[in-house]
Design an enzyme around this catalytic site. Structure first.
Site, mmCIF file in Angstrom:
data_model
loop_
_atom_site.group_PDB
_atom_site.id
_atom_site.type_symbol
_atom_site.label_atom_id
_atom_site.label_comp_id
_atom_site.label_asym_id
_atom_site.label_seq_id
_atom_site.Cartn_x
_atom_site.Cartn_y
_atom_site.Cartn_z
ATOM 1 C CG HIS A 419 -50.870 20.699 73.243
ATOM 2 N ND1 HIS A 419 -50.690 19.464 73.851
ATOM 3 C CD2 HIS A 419 -49.997 20.730 72.202
ATOM 4 C CE1 HIS A 419 -49.763 18.795 73.203
ATOM 5 N NE2 HIS A 419 -49.325 19.533 72.208
ATOM 6 C CD GLU A 422 -53.542 19.765 75.987
ATOM 7 O OE1 GLU A 422 -52.557 20.067 76.706
ATOM 8 O OE2 GLU A 422 -53.531 18.834 75.173
ATOM 9 C CG HIS A 515 -49.448 19.209 78.300
ATOM 10 N ND1 HIS A 515 -49.461 19.179 76.929
ATOM 11 C CD2 HIS A 515 -48.200 19.615 78.654
ATOM 12 C CE1 HIS A 515 -48.277 19.546 76.471
ATOM 13 N NE2 HIS A 515 -47.487 19.810 77.507
ATOM 14 C CD GLU A 587 -51.001 15.024 79.571
ATOM 15 O OE1 GLU A 587 -52.105 15.610 79.420
ATOM 16 O OE2 GLU A 587 -50.155 14.938 78.665
#
Length: 859
Positions: A419, A422, A515, A587
């Site tokens: 992504h 990010e 991420h 994350e």
């Protein structure tokens, strides 16, 4: 050591083409001078023996053994060329055998041949050792300014605390360009409906226009906006007041969704003024800005004069629902105020610390040029993206002493930036690479026991153009790891294929994809519950260990291990189903920490890089031969799980005695879903294939529409033709009137087949037929028998045909033979089958017999 090799060395050897080429190349530039030995007519002696004899000799100013052969060492000869000459000289004797399949064998310190292949020559270097890097490739629709944007790294001396709301934050009223003044707007932005076609360095051809407003003089205080640089994102800026601006972000290219990442530049600032910026088209209903997160600002003057980089700034921060929308989904707005530190400054704003494709290339260039790191870090091209940008693959491991030792190493696979918005994933990856490439004893130990496969930037195209989530296919790559569309999703396809091949070679201990998260603070992992009771709870050991090594950054309680159907296409689930037990998505928050000493403070780049170091520490703990730590974590996990089960049953108002069967409870039933993550459903086909499908459907509808009308017209035309044929060709009018049979010729008749061979398509809409008694009752005054009518018609037709074509004898085909058991039905339209050859498709079925009354053909 090699008997066959020693025997072969005594024989006359053939030249090595590469050595021959290098010698001629060096001689051409004056490094060797010879009067013979390389121009002889005998290729075996001229190119082999003399060549090798020359290379074996120690370089001197004059060779006494062969006065005809001289070697001159120029003063400008570089150390690199000297090493090449020495390597060729040392290797020519042992590598000259024509029986060897490879001439890339290595030598040890004693001059013996080591049966190990040397690294392939970098004939096509990925990164130049000097000069400019490979410039990023942009879609041809994108305008790109020529300036190089670079930011320094800086660690704030003091913790940057979250913003504390006062309750007096202003809810902005969106004015729009109807009442404001557009001071910046991108001309051509590819959105939904368009698709990526081609790319080039520098993007769009032609002159780059200045999109900012023109200042009217030194007193004009309008801000000058710009975002047409690498990773930049700002589509429009509207000035609604002297120091107030409404900003519109660009959606991901070739989509109408995903607005989160912003990164733009402003110039012509004023120091004493309070500016307000409002982003008006955000799409997420929840954001860390509601929990105290601040935007990032970078002052160019502060960087140049005080070596100050990115810092958290902003007051009166509010994230709320916007009063505008596109009619399909509501918009949300982010507003904040700020005071610039200097007059006439150049400042940047960003959602998070930028890390561009060029930043990655600069880092990899430093690794490639480091002779120590280059020994255990091999840089290769995994593939090229849709735009033609290189997706790099790093293989990091210390050389093994034996093949058995190399085969025993387990693998660890890490990736980031699937992504593009990010960027925190890149900073964690940079910290990991800094540690694993260092000379630390722990790093050396990790390189000894593991093979690291690292893809530092999976989606370079999205990073370059400033997307938040998608690639240039207009799709979220982290939902397409199961794809078979190699040309549409090359980065994902080649990554999965690389891991598949790696699993065939060795065990992959861990897979982790880095991420960023926009709704929750801290750092945490998403994993996959293991259904094998032998490894029950093992997938949770690594996250728990990491939480112990980074207690002020990593939250184990925020981790989730439930596998949802909507996440089946993600990297962690696909790799888990391929057989990697410890498969995770890491994350990391865009905000900061709520834990320990860093409570209520923003994360800096140093915090994220330190987490990369701690990932390495946790790997050592996880693989420690002393399993005490591992077993301790397992026991702790069982206790935590028991507490969670009790909590769930208490919430349901039920009591349960957990004795020996508590471990049989499904872990997925206990955990909540990961719907709080920044998830998106698969959008289906990539944009260009979706456009092709859309065009095909459109053409199909047009074809059906055009085809429908001629079918109706042809039916009417057939009916008229049948009626006219009966009246004209067979002259039935007079005969039928005399026989009282004219009423049967008002409309064409429908015929039935034999009941044994009746086709459903032929009789689907037929009405009950009139039998012979009914027909005779209806025409009881008629004395003419139908069979006589048939005979009369056939005889008249035969006579007319013989008159028109002498010598031609008309006959009735067997397919049209008379069947007296079937009579024509009155007032019936023919129900023709759309299949022109119904009998042929049934494979030699019994032929249909029609009444001989209607011997005519159809168009």
């Amino acid at each position: 050591m090699f008997p066959a090799l020693e025997t072969e060395l005594k024989q006359e050897t053939l030249p090595d083409p590469y050595e021959d080429f290098m010698y001629r190349h060096l001689r051409y530039y004056g490094y060797f001078k010879a009067t013979q030995g390389f121009t002889g007519s005998n290729p075996g002696r001229g190119h082999g023996t003399a060549h090798q004899a020359t290379l074996r000799r120690r370089p001197t100013c004059h060779n006494q053994k062969d006065p005809q052969l001289k070697y001159t060492r120029p003063t400008c000869l570089s150390s690199t060329v000297r090493r090449q000459i020495e390597a060729v000289s040392r290797g020519s004797l042992l590598l000259s055998s024509p029986l060897l399949k490879s001439r890339q064998l290595l030598h040890n310190d004693f001059g013996e041949v080591n049966p190990r292949l040397r690294e392939p020559r970098d004939l096509f270097a990925f990164l130049p050792s000097s000069g400019p890097l490979q410039a990023p490739r942009w879609p041809i629709e994108c305008e790109v300014i020529k300036e190089n944007i670079h930011h320094i790294e800086w660690i704030p001396p003091q913790p940057e605390y979250f913003y504390q709301p006062t309750g007096n934050e202003k809810v902005p009223e969106i004015v729009g360009e109807e009442e404001g003044t557009v001071v910046y707007q991108l001309d051509s932005v590819p959105t939904e409906g368009s698709y990526f076609t081609s790319s080039r360095v520098g993007g769009k051809r032609g002159i780059i226009k200045d999109l900012a407003v023109t200042l009217q003089g030194p007193e004009d205080n309008a801000l000058l906006f710009e975002s047409r640089f690498e990773s930049g994102n700002l589509q429009k800026a509207v000035r609604v007041d002297t120091y107030e601006y409404e900003l519109t972000l660009r959606t991901d290219l070739y989509t109408n969704k995903y607005t989160q990442w912003f990164y733009f530049r402003v110039q012509n600032t004023r120091k004493d003024a309070t500016y307000r910026f409002t982003i008006v088209n955000l799409l997420k209903p929840k954001s860390l800005y509601t929990l105290g997160m601040k935007p990032l600002m970078y002052s160019q003057l502060d960087a140049d004069t005080h070596n100050i980089g990115w810092r958290r700034e902003g007051s009166e921060i509010k994230y709320c629902k916007s009063s505008t929308g596109d009619g399909q989904q509501p918009f949300y707005c982010l507003t904040w105020t700020i005071q610039f530190p200097h007059d006439q400054d150049t400042c940047f704003f960003a959602h998070f610390y930028p890390y561009t494709y060029t930043d990655l290339q600069c880092y990899l260039l430093s690794v490639a040029n480091n002779p120590v790191q280059a020994q255990f870090c091999k840089l290769r091209t995994l593939c090229r993206s849709l735009a033609g940008n290189i997706v790099y693959l790093l293989t990091i491991t210390n050389p093994s002493r034996t093949p058995q030792e190399a085969a025993a190493k387990k693998a660890v696979v890490l990736s980031a930036r699937v992504h593009p918005g990010e960027s925190n994933g890149s900073w964690i990856m940079k910290g990991f690479l800094d540690f694993i490439l260092s000379d630390s004893p722990d790093a050396q130990l990790l390189r000894n026991i593991f093979v690291f496969k690292v893809v530092p930037m999976l989606n370079p195209d999205g990073v370059i153009v400033g997307n938040s989530r998608c690639s240039l296919a207009g799709r979220d790559l982290n939902r397409h790891y199961k794809t078979i569309l190699k040309d549409s999703f090359p980065c994902i396809w080649y990554t999965r294929n690389m891991i598949k091949r790696l699993l065939e070679e060795r065990e992959v201990l861990l897979y982790c994809d880095f991420h960023g998260h926009s709704r929750k603070n801290n750092i945490f992992l998403y994993g996959c519950n293991n259904n094998d009771r032998k490894y029950w709870l093992h997938e949770r050991v690594f996250p728990l260990m990491l939480s112990k090594n980074a207690p002020d950054k990593f939250s184990f309680h925020s981790c989730n291990f439930k596998v949802q159907r909507c996440k089946e296409g993600t990297g962690r689930v696909v790799m888990w189903r391929m057989g990697i037990l410890n498969s995770y998505t890491m994350e990391s928050t865009f905000g900061g920490s709520t834990l320990g000493n860093k409570r209520d403070t923003h994360f800096t780049t140093e915090d994220l890089k330190s987490l990369g170091h701690q990932v390495c520490d946790t790997l050592l703990d996880f693989c420690d031969p002393d399993r005490a730590k591992f077993m301790q974590c397992l026991e702790e996990l069982k206790e935590l799980l028991q507490q969670e089960i009790h909590k769930k049953f208490n919430e349901l108002g039920q009591d349960m005695e957990l004795e020996g069967n508590w471990s049989d409870i499904s872990l997925s039933d206990i955990e909540s879903s990961t719907s709080g993550s920044d998830s998106s459903l698969s959008d289906g086909l990539p944009a260009h294939l979706l456009n092709i499908a859309r065009e095909l459907n459109k053409k199909k509808r047009l074809y059906k529409k055009k085809k429908k009308k001629p079918l109706q017209t042809r039916k009417q035309r057939n009916e008229q033709y049948q009626k006219n044929s009966l009246m004209r060709e067979f002259k039935l009018t007079d005969v039928a009137e005399r026989a009282g049979f004219a009423s049967t010729l008002q409309k064409p008749h429908a015929f039935s087949r034999n009941s044994k061979n009746t086709s459903s398509s032929m009789v689907r809409n037929e009405k009950p037929r009139l039998n012979e008694s009914q027909l005779n009752a209806r025409d009881k005054d008629t004395s003419l028998d139908p069979s006589n009518v048939t005979a009369l018609i056939l005889s008249q037709s035969k006579e007319r045909t013989q008159r028109e074509k002498p010598g031609f004898t008309a006959s009735c085909s067997a397919k049209r033979s008379t069947n007296r058991s079937q009579e024509p039905a009155r007032d019936m339209k023919p129900s023709w089958s759309r299949n022109r050859y119904p009998v042929a498709k049934r494979g030699r079925a019994t032929l249909t017999v029609y009444p001989s009354l209607h011997v005519y053909t159809y168009p």
